[in-house]
Design a protein around this motif. Structure first.
Motif, PDB file in Angstrom:
ATOM      1  N   LEU A  33       6.448 -12.406   0.077  1.00  0.00           N
ATOM      2  CA  LEU A  33       5.784 -12.577  -1.224  1.00  0.00           C
ATOM      3  C   LEU A  33       6.669 -13.254  -2.264  1.00  0.00           C
ATOM      4  CD1 LEU A  33       4.026  -9.081  -1.492  1.00  0.00           C
ATOM      5  CD2 LEU A  33       3.081 -11.239  -0.643  1.00  0.00           C
ATOM      6  N   GLY A  34       7.933 -13.462  -1.923  1.00  0.00           N
ATOM      7  CA  GLY A  34       8.850 -14.061  -2.889  1.00  0.00           C
ATOM      8  C   GLY A  34       9.588 -12.986  -3.670  1.00  0.00           C
ATOM      9  N   GLU A  35      10.841 -13.233  -3.954  1.00  0.00           N
ATOM     10  CA  GLU A  35      11.640 -12.263  -4.689  1.00  0.00           C
ATOM     11  C   GLU A  35      11.287 -12.326  -6.171  1.00  0.00           C
ATOM     12  OE1 GLU A  35      15.769 -12.698  -3.894  1.00  0.00           O
ATOM     13  OE2 GLU A  35      15.540 -12.535  -1.714  1.00  0.00           O
ATOM     14  N   SER A  36      10.833 -11.193  -6.704  1.00  0.00           N
ATOM     15  CA  SER A  36      10.431 -11.116  -8.103  1.00  0.00           C
ATOM     16  C   SER A  36      10.573  -9.682  -8.575  1.00  0.00           C
ATOM     17  CB  SER A  36       8.981 -11.579  -8.276  1.00  0.00           C
ATOM     18  OG  SER A  36       8.098 -10.714  -7.583  1.00  0.00           O
ATOM     19  N   SER A  37      10.379  -9.484  -9.882  1.00  0.00           N
ATOM     20  CA  SER A  37      10.452  -8.128 -10.425  1.00  0.00           C
ATOM     21  C   SER A  37       9.338  -7.258  -9.852  1.00  0.00           C
ATOM     22  CB  SER A  37      10.345  -8.171 -11.955  1.00  0.00           C
ATOM     23  OG  SER A  37       9.130  -8.811 -12.355  1.00  0.00           O
ATOM     24  N   SER A  38       8.182  -7.872  -9.561  1.00  0.00           N
ATOM     25  CA  SER A  38       7.059  -7.139  -8.993  1.00  0.00           C
ATOM     26  C   SER A  38       7.395  -6.635  -7.582  1.00  0.00           C
ATOM     27  CB  SER A  38       5.819  -8.031  -8.941  1.00  0.00           C
ATOM     28  OG  SER A  38       4.749  -7.375  -8.299  1.00  0.00           O
ATOM     29  N   THR A  39       8.059  -7.482  -6.801  1.00  0.00           N
ATOM     30  CA  THR A  39       8.455  -7.096  -5.446  1.00  0.00           C
ATOM     31  C   THR A  39       9.472  -5.961  -5.492  1.00  0.00           C
ATOM     32  OG1 THR A  39       8.087  -9.346  -4.649  1.00  0.00           O
ATOM     33  CG2 THR A  39       9.447  -7.916  -3.287  1.00  0.00           C
ATOM     34  N   ASP A  82      -1.788  -9.325  -2.834  1.00  0.00           N
ATOM     35  CA  ASP A  82      -0.402  -8.865  -2.667  1.00  0.00           C
ATOM     36  C   ASP A  82      -0.296  -7.350  -2.487  1.00  0.00           C
ATOM     37  OD1 ASP A  82       0.351 -11.461  -2.896  1.00  0.00           O
ATOM     38  OD2 ASP A  82       1.286 -11.285  -4.871  1.00  0.00           O
ATOM     39  N   VAL A  83      -1.169  -6.596  -3.162  1.00  0.00           N
ATOM     40  CA  VAL A  83      -1.112  -5.131  -3.049  1.00  0.00           C
ATOM     41  C   VAL A  83      -1.396  -4.702  -1.616  1.00  0.00           C
ATOM     42  CG1 VAL A  83      -2.120  -2.950  -3.793  1.00  0.00           C
ATOM     43  CG2 VAL A  83      -1.767  -4.779  -5.453  1.00  0.00           C
ATOM     44  N   ALA A  84      -2.428  -5.298  -1.014  1.00  0.00           N
ATOM     45  CA  ALA A  84      -2.794  -4.956   0.358  1.00  0.00           C
ATOM     46  C   ALA A  84      -1.691  -5.351   1.333  1.00  0.00           C
ATOM     47  CB  ALA A  84      -4.105  -5.638   0.734  1.00  0.00           C
ATOM     48  N   VAL A  85      -1.166  -6.553   1.167  1.00  0.00           N
ATOM     49  CA  VAL A  85      -0.091  -7.029   2.044  1.00  0.00           C
ATOM     50  C   VAL A  85       1.135  -6.142   1.922  1.00  0.00           C
ATOM     51  CG1 VAL A  85       1.497  -8.929   2.499  1.00  0.00           C
ATOM     52  CG2 VAL A  85      -0.901  -9.415   1.989  1.00  0.00           C
ATOM     53  N   THR A  86       1.494  -5.809   0.680  1.00  0.00           N
ATOM     54  CA  THR A  86       2.664  -4.961   0.436  1.00  0.00           C
ATOM     55  C   THR A  86       2.506  -3.602   1.113  1.00  0.00           C
ATOM     56  OG1 THR A  86       3.137  -6.019  -1.689  1.00  0.00           O
ATOM     57  CG2 THR A  86       4.050  -3.817  -1.337  1.00  0.00           C
ATOM     58  N   LEU A 136       4.020  -9.930  13.746  1.00  0.00           N
ATOM     59  CA  LEU A 136       2.605  -9.771  14.071  1.00  0.00           C
ATOM     60  C   LEU A 136       1.814  -9.352  12.834  1.00  0.00           C
ATOM     61  CD1 LEU A 136       0.194  -9.411  16.021  1.00  0.00           C
ATOM     62  CD2 LEU A 136       1.018  -7.083  16.436  1.00  0.00           C
ATOM     63  N   PHE A 137       2.307  -8.333  12.120  1.00  0.00           N
ATOM     64  CA  PHE A 137       1.571  -7.857  10.939  1.00  0.00           C
ATOM     65  C   PHE A 137       1.684  -8.842   9.776  1.00  0.00           C
ATOM     66  CE2 PHE A 137       1.794  -3.790  13.201  1.00  0.00           C
ATOM     67  CZ  PHE A 137       0.486  -3.373  13.035  1.00  0.00           C
ATOM     68  N   ILE A 138       2.774  -9.562   9.703  1.00  0.00           N
ATOM     69  CA  ILE A 138       2.886 -10.597   8.672  1.00  0.00           C
ATOM     70  C   ILE A 138       1.832 -11.677   8.896  1.00  0.00           C
ATOM     71  CG2 ILE A 138       4.354 -12.477   7.804  1.00  0.00           C
ATOM     72  CD1 ILE A 138       6.761 -10.609   8.309  1.00  0.00           C
ATOM     73  N   ALA A 139       1.641 -12.047  10.166  1.00  0.00           N
ATOM     74  CA  ALA A 139       0.619 -13.050  10.488  1.00  0.00           C
ATOM     75  C   ALA A 139      -0.789 -12.523  10.256  1.00  0.00           C
ATOM     76  CB  ALA A 139       0.777 -13.495  11.946  1.00  0.00           C
ATOM     77  N   LEU A 140      -1.028 -11.263  10.636  1.00  0.00           N
ATOM     78  CA  LEU A 140      -2.366 -10.679  10.496  1.00  0.00           C
ATOM     79  C   LEU A 140      -2.764 -10.486   9.039  1.00  0.00           C
ATOM     80  CD1 LEU A 140      -2.310  -7.956  13.328  1.00  0.00           C
ATOM     81  CD2 LEU A 140      -3.586 -10.121  13.318  1.00  0.00           C
ATOM     82  N   THR A 141      -1.792 -10.198   8.176  1.00  0.00           N
ATOM     83  CA  THR A 141      -2.101  -9.948   6.772  1.00  0.00           C
ATOM     84  C   THR A 141      -2.136 -11.218   5.929  1.00  0.00           C
ATOM     85  OG1 THR A 141       0.254  -9.519   6.320  1.00  0.00           O
ATOM     86  CG2 THR A 141      -1.142  -7.614   6.806  1.00  0.00           C
ATOM     87  N   ALA A 142      -1.852 -12.344   6.554  1.00  0.00           N
ATOM     88  CA  ALA A 142      -1.797 -13.604   5.798  1.00  0.00           C
ATOM     89  C   ALA A 142      -3.128 -13.945   5.127  1.00  0.00           C
ATOM     90  CB  ALA A 142      -1.366 -14.751   6.711  1.00  0.00           C
ATOM     91  N   GLY A 143      -4.233 -13.510   5.731  1.00  0.00           N
ATOM     92  CA  GLY A 143      -5.543 -13.876   5.191  1.00  0.00           C
ATOM     93  C   GLY A 143      -6.184 -12.814   4.331  1.00  0.00           C
ATOM     94  N   ILE A 144      -5.468 -11.745   4.052  1.00  0.00           N
ATOM     95  CA  ILE A 144      -6.077 -10.643   3.257  1.00  0.00           C
ATOM     96  C   ILE A 144      -6.217 -11.071   1.799  1.00  0.00           C
ATOM     97  CG2 ILE A 144      -5.704  -8.309   2.393  1.00  0.00           C
ATOM     98  CD1 ILE A 144      -4.457  -7.539   4.962  1.00  0.00           C
TER      99      ILE A 144
END
Length: 319
Positions: free
Chosen positions: A121-127, A263-267, A311-319
């Motif tokens: 998701l990129g390094e940020s204050s939110s992450t 991002d919330v779902a992916v996180t 695997l999960f990074i790829a699967l969550t790409a479209g969420i």
């Protein structure tokens, strides 16, 4: 992405390997690590968890409430299921089951959370905030379950307390809460909630302890592992599969039920999909509880997450 995951896992294996070597070479007494355990459990980890929670804005924690719900439910459901299977199917003692269950249910947020989430998701204050919230959820809302069981069995063995778990609960809760590993992060959350900001000098004073927490815990884990033989059995396989595949899909189901996306779902899914953490093994050692299955699960999940995380990074790409 695989390189990023290996890069994040490398320090874990290197530090554990150093601890393993120190134990095997008898540089450290791997049969008696109580002093190192005291440093990790009563000083380093509490300092790190307190710093993480007290510096997390309460408004940010409230905004992260959907993430908190998914993480907590994902951990609690896994904890309940694995503990039941361990005690009823595999006939483990409550202490052994508690250590293994915490190892499976509590992901390695501290060591892997920021590198993995930052790369996706990129390094940020939110992450950073999401990782801090995850660590707070694990330390405040998960570890007390294991401590309660360990304290209960310790009290029963010593004869200090008799009766049902319900009648023992007030005393057990007090024994658990007064441990630094519990009240440290809890105090940080309370101070954040009431808007008290710690002086910079205080945070700077405990920062070195916090920075040493993960490394010292991993080194201690390596020392503990050096005194054991790796055993792979049905329980270990089930625990590893649960950690790497079943628990993330549980989180995914909760995400869908709550209607989360972006991002919330992916996180939420990726944080749960991390490998097993070291808390259970370190906790068990403090109470004199050895769990070879928990140790094997930690090692296996740490290696195989190189496959399951992409695997999960790829699967969550479209969420």
């Amino acid at each position: 992405m695989t390189y990023v995951i290996i890069h994040a896992l490398a320090p874990i294996f290197v530090i554990m390997l150093l601890g393993f070597y120190a134990g095997k070479a008898k540089m450290v007494d791997n049969k008696n690590v109580s002093l190192l355990n005291i440093f990790v459990m009563d000083f380093a980890l509490p300092a790190a968890l307190f710093s993480a929670t007290v510096q997390t804005p309460w408004s940010g924690i409230v905004q992260q409430s959907p993430l908190i719900v998914v993480l907590v439910l994902g951990m609690w459901i896994t904890y309940a299921a694995i503990y039941f299977i361990c005690t009823k199917v595999f006939k483990k003692t409550p202490q052994d089951a508690a250590v293994l269950t915490l190892t499976v249910a509590l992901p390695n947020y501290a060591a892997l959370g920021l590198p993995i989430l930052g790369s996706v998701l990129g390094e940020s204050s939110s992450t950073s905030l999401s990782v801090a919230v995850a660590i707070a959820c694990g330390s405040v809302l998960m570890t007390p379950f294991c401590l309660l069981i360990l304290e209960r069995e310790k009290a029963r063995e010593s004869g200090a307390i008799q009766g049902s778990t319900l009648t023992m609960l007030p005393v057990l809760m007090w024994r658990s809460v007064k441990k630094p590993i519990v009240w440290g992060p809890l105090l940080g959350v309370v101070l954040s909630a009431i808007g008290i900001h710690m002086p910079e000098m205080v945070l700077a004073s405990i920062k070195p302890l916090g920075l040493s927490a993960t490394a010292s815990a991993l080194f201690l884990t390596g020392v503990i592992l050096s005194a054991r033989k790796l055993q792979i059995n049905t329980c270990v396989v089930l625990s590893s599969v649960t950690k790497l595949l079943i628990q993330p899909f549980i989180a995914w189901g909760i995400v869908l039920a709550m209607g989360l996306h972006g991002d919330v779902a992916v996180t939420a899914i990726l944080m749960i999909a991390l490998s097993a953490g070291f808390f259970g093994i370190v906790f068990g050692n403090r109470f004199g509880v050895q769990s070879p299955d928990a140790e094997a699960t930690l090692l296996i999940s740490s290696v195989l997450c190189i496959i399951t995380l992409p695997l999960f990074i790829a699967l969550t790409a479209g969420i």
